[in-house]
Write an enzyme that holds these catalytic residues in place. Structure first.
Site, PDB file in Angstrom:
ATOM      1  N   CYS A 184      58.716  26.604  10.735  1.00 31.18           N
ATOM      2  CA  CYS A 184      59.438  27.489  10.344  1.00 31.18           C
ATOM      3  C   CYS A 184      59.488  27.719   8.900  1.00 31.18           C
ATOM      4  O   CYS A 184      58.296  28.321   8.351  1.00 31.18           O
ATOM      5  CB  CYS A 184      61.106  27.003  10.499  1.00 31.18           C
ATOM      6  N   HIS A 238      60.375  26.813  16.121  1.00 30.65           N
ATOM      7  CA  HIS A 238      60.640  25.303  16.188  1.00 30.65           C
ATOM      8  C   HIS A 238      60.215  24.714  17.365  1.00 30.65           C
ATOM      9  O   HIS A 238      60.654  24.727  18.433  1.00 30.65           O
ATOM     10  CB  HIS A 238      62.304  25.094  16.226  1.00 30.65           C
ATOM     11  N   GLU A 291      59.929  21.625  17.809  1.00 31.85           N
ATOM     12  CA  GLU A 291      61.110  20.547  18.214  1.00 31.85           C
ATOM     13  C   GLU A 291      62.414  21.044  18.977  1.00 31.85           C
ATOM     14  O   GLU A 291      63.015  20.154  19.724  1.00 31.85           O
ATOM     15  CB  GLU A 291      61.672  19.885  17.012  1.00 31.85           C
TER      16      GLU A 291
END
Length: 194
Positions: A76, A176, A178
């Site tokens: 990001c 992202h 994650e």
């Protein structure tokens, strides 16, 4: 071992959780010495580009990251900082990628920030191994890098932009990983193997 760069820019816990789930060994560090000798470097980020660059410079991390020879993954804002310049705060960034980061433009049906699931396409490099054209990843951003020869994934939100970048040992994901479920796990797993 992966070293996650800690420079006060958010999302560290979710990155830690994703790595823990994969069984990866990692540590958080803001030490230029520890980061310079890391096996792999993860540069996450949530926030504003000018402030984030200032924090990297205060900790003498800008030159460490620029000079890294080990694999580096920016996430990001971390990816944006690997670019040459960001319109956000008119910031000179690390210059690993010659891309410029520009504010996304709102239009009919196009909200800014770009928040939620979107597709990635035009996939390249080993970072994207096992990821399919059109897979969904999770975005939260208002600025994005333009497309050039270092673009390894694209996304469209009103206009096309670089969803991911790659150059030598440097990689970046605007989305992202994650927070991107199985696709994000795959990308992290690929990074661990580089």
């Amino acid at each position: 071992m992966i070293t996650i760069v800690d420079y006060d820019t958010g999302n560290l816990r979710s990155v830690e959780n994703a790595l823990r789930k994969l069984g990866a060994q990692y540590r958080l560090s803001s030490s230029a010495q520890e980061i310079s000798v890391a096996e792999k470097i993860l540069l996450p980020g949530v926030g504003e580009a000018a402030t984030a660059m200032e924090k990297l410079r205060e900790r003498s991390l800008a030159e460490v990251i620029r000079g890294a020879t080990q694999p580096v993954l920016g996430i990001c804002l971390g990816m944006q900082l690997l670019c040459s310049h960001s319109e956000e705060g008119d910031s000179e960034c690390l210059g690993i990628f010659p891309n410029r980061v520009r504010r996304l433009t709102a239009a009919a049906g196009i909200k800014i920030p770009h928040m939620g699931w979107n597709r990635i396409s035009s996939l390249k490099t080993k970072l994207m191994t096992g990821v399919a054209e059109g897979d969904y990843v999770y975005y939260v951003h208002s600025y994005a890098a333009d497309i050039n020869g270092f673009t390894i994934a694209t996304t469209n939100h009103g206009t096309d932009f670089s969803g991911a970048l790659g150059r030598d040992n440097f990689f970046g994901c605007q989305f992202h990983p994650e927070k991107s479920g199985g696709v994000g796990e795959r990308i992290f797993s690929n990074f661990l193997k580089i």
